[in-house]
Design a protein around this motif. Structure first.
Motif, PDB file in Angstrom:
ATOM      1  N   SER A   3       0.092   6.228   9.314  1.00  0.00           N
ATOM      2  CA  SER A   3      -0.310   5.182   8.363  1.00  0.00           C
ATOM      3  C   SER A   3      -1.595   5.575   7.635  1.00  0.00           C
ATOM      4  CB  SER A   3      -0.457   3.841   9.057  1.00  0.00           C
ATOM      5  OG  SER A   3      -1.523   3.869   9.960  1.00  0.00           O
ATOM      6  N   LYS A   6      -0.451   7.878   4.881  1.00  0.00           N
ATOM      7  CA  LYS A   6       0.164   7.106   3.802  1.00  0.00           C
ATOM      8  C   LYS A   6      -0.895   6.372   2.993  1.00  0.00           C
ATOM      9  CE  LYS A   6       4.540   6.149   6.129  1.00  0.00           C
ATOM     10  NZ  LYS A   6       5.355   5.086   6.724  1.00  0.00           N
ATOM     11  N   HIS A   7      -1.851   5.768   3.685  1.00  0.00           N
ATOM     12  CA  HIS A   7      -2.917   5.020   3.013  1.00  0.00           C
ATOM     13  C   HIS A   7      -3.768   5.944   2.139  1.00  0.00           C
ATOM     14  CE1 HIS A   7      -6.696   2.685   2.723  1.00  0.00           C
ATOM     15  NE2 HIS A   7      -5.848   1.681   2.604  1.00  0.00           N
ATOM     16  N   TRP A   9      -2.790   8.669   0.506  1.00  0.00           N
ATOM     17  CA  TRP A   9      -2.108   9.031  -0.740  1.00  0.00           C
ATOM     18  C   TRP A   9      -1.780   7.828  -1.601  1.00  0.00           C
ATOM     19  CZ3 TRP A   9      -2.903  13.580  -2.353  1.00  0.00           C
ATOM     20  CH2 TRP A   9      -3.082  14.624  -1.452  1.00  0.00           C
ATOM     21  N   LYS A  10      -1.501   6.681  -0.989  1.00  0.00           N
ATOM     22  CA  LYS A  10      -1.229   5.491  -1.791  1.00  0.00           C
ATOM     23  C   LYS A  10      -2.494   4.942  -2.434  1.00  0.00           C
ATOM     24  CE  LYS A  10       2.885   3.828   0.543  1.00  0.00           C
ATOM     25  NZ  LYS A  10       3.475   2.766   1.358  1.00  0.00           N
ATOM     26  N   GLY A  11      -3.629   5.095  -1.771  1.00  0.00           N
ATOM     27  CA  GLY A  11      -4.877   4.560  -2.291  1.00  0.00           C
ATOM     28  C   GLY A  11      -5.739   5.600  -2.980  1.00  0.00           C
ATOM     29  N   TYR A  12      -5.115   6.647  -3.519  1.00  0.00           N
ATOM     30  CA  TYR A  12      -5.890   7.738  -4.111  1.00  0.00           C
ATOM     31  C   TYR A  12      -6.737   7.290  -5.298  1.00  0.00           C
ATOM     32  CZ  TYR A  12      -2.692   8.148  -8.055  1.00  0.00           C
ATOM     33  OH  TYR A  12      -1.966   7.896  -9.180  1.00  0.00           O
ATOM     34  N   ASP A  14      -7.801   3.923  -5.598  1.00  0.00           N
ATOM     35  CA  ASP A  14      -8.407   2.650  -5.243  1.00  0.00           C
ATOM     36  C   ASP A  14      -9.863   2.878  -4.830  1.00  0.00           C
ATOM     37  OD1 ASP A  14      -9.040   0.094  -4.410  1.00  0.00           O
ATOM     38  OD2 ASP A  14      -7.942   0.258  -2.517  1.00  0.00           O
ATOM     39  N   SER A  19     -11.766   1.068   3.725  1.00  0.00           N
ATOM     40  CA  SER A  19     -10.991   1.905   4.641  1.00  0.00           C
ATOM     41  C   SER A  19     -11.651   1.886   6.005  1.00  0.00           C
ATOM     42  CB  SER A  19     -10.917   3.344   4.142  1.00  0.00           C
ATOM     43  OG  SER A  19     -10.092   3.422   3.016  1.00  0.00           O
ATOM     44  N   GLN A  23      -8.881   5.539   9.566  1.00  0.00           N
ATOM     45  CA  GLN A  23      -8.254   6.104   8.370  1.00  0.00           C
ATOM     46  C   GLN A  23      -9.049   7.295   7.864  1.00  0.00           C
ATOM     47  OE1 GLN A  23      -8.184   2.655   5.898  1.00  0.00           O
ATOM     48  NE2 GLN A  23      -6.130   2.063   6.547  1.00  0.00           N
ATOM     49  N   PRO A  76      -8.581  11.881  -4.088  1.00  0.00           N
ATOM     50  CA  PRO A  76      -8.312  10.998  -2.945  1.00  0.00           C
ATOM     51  C   PRO A  76      -9.433  11.000  -1.900  1.00  0.00           C
ATOM     52  CG  PRO A  76      -6.349  12.248  -3.468  1.00  0.00           C
ATOM     53  CD  PRO A  76      -7.460  12.805  -4.308  1.00  0.00           C
TER      54      PRO A  76
END
Length: 136
Positions: A3, A6-7, A9-12, A14, A19, A23, A76
């Motif tokens: 997770s 995933k977080h 790359w998804k939050g690159y 944000d 965090s 993480q 990221p």
């Protein structure tokens, strides 16, 4: 760990969220292992006899892939660091401490070790933290 990946790359892009410590440190560990292994591979290739054109091409390809991987994770990583600084309650401008090679990096990593200002964020939302170490 999954997770956190995933977080990452998804939050690159944000730069406004938060965090958790886990993480940040899972991604730090993944990148440390990946870049250490690839750097070691480049080091071995450096001392290879390049009289053969194929080995020269392999070395150049590996070198450019290494540089490309570094460039891909820059944004990221900055985003993750900014979110982690927000989580600890420190000003985002402290990210520039990391530019001081050596002591600045150690200070920055020390800040990343601090607990969250809001202790509820320190547990990954979509993952059971008790399973992190059992996956090995």
């Amino acid at each position: 760990m999954v997770s956190a990946f995933k977080h990452f790359w998804k939050g690159y892009s944000d730069f406004k969220g938060k965090s958790s410590r886990s993480q940040f440190w899972w991604m730090f560990l993944i990148q440390l292992l990946f870049f250490t292994a690839t750097y070691a591979g480049l080091f071995v290739l450096t001392y290879t006899d390049f009289s053969n054109l194929v080995w020269s091409a392999v070395y150049l390809l590996a070198f450019f892939a290494y540089i490309a991987a570094i460039l891909v994770v820059i944004i990221p990583n900055i985003s993750l660091s900014v979110r982690r600084l927000r989580d600890t309650g420190f000003p985002v401008a402290l990210i520039f401490v990391n530019l001081l090679i050596g002591p600045g990096t150690l200070i920055f990593l020390g800040i990343m070790m601090l607990p969250s200002k809001n202790s509820e964020i320190d547990v990954l939302e979509d993952d059971d933290p008790s399973n992190d170490w059992q996956s090995f």
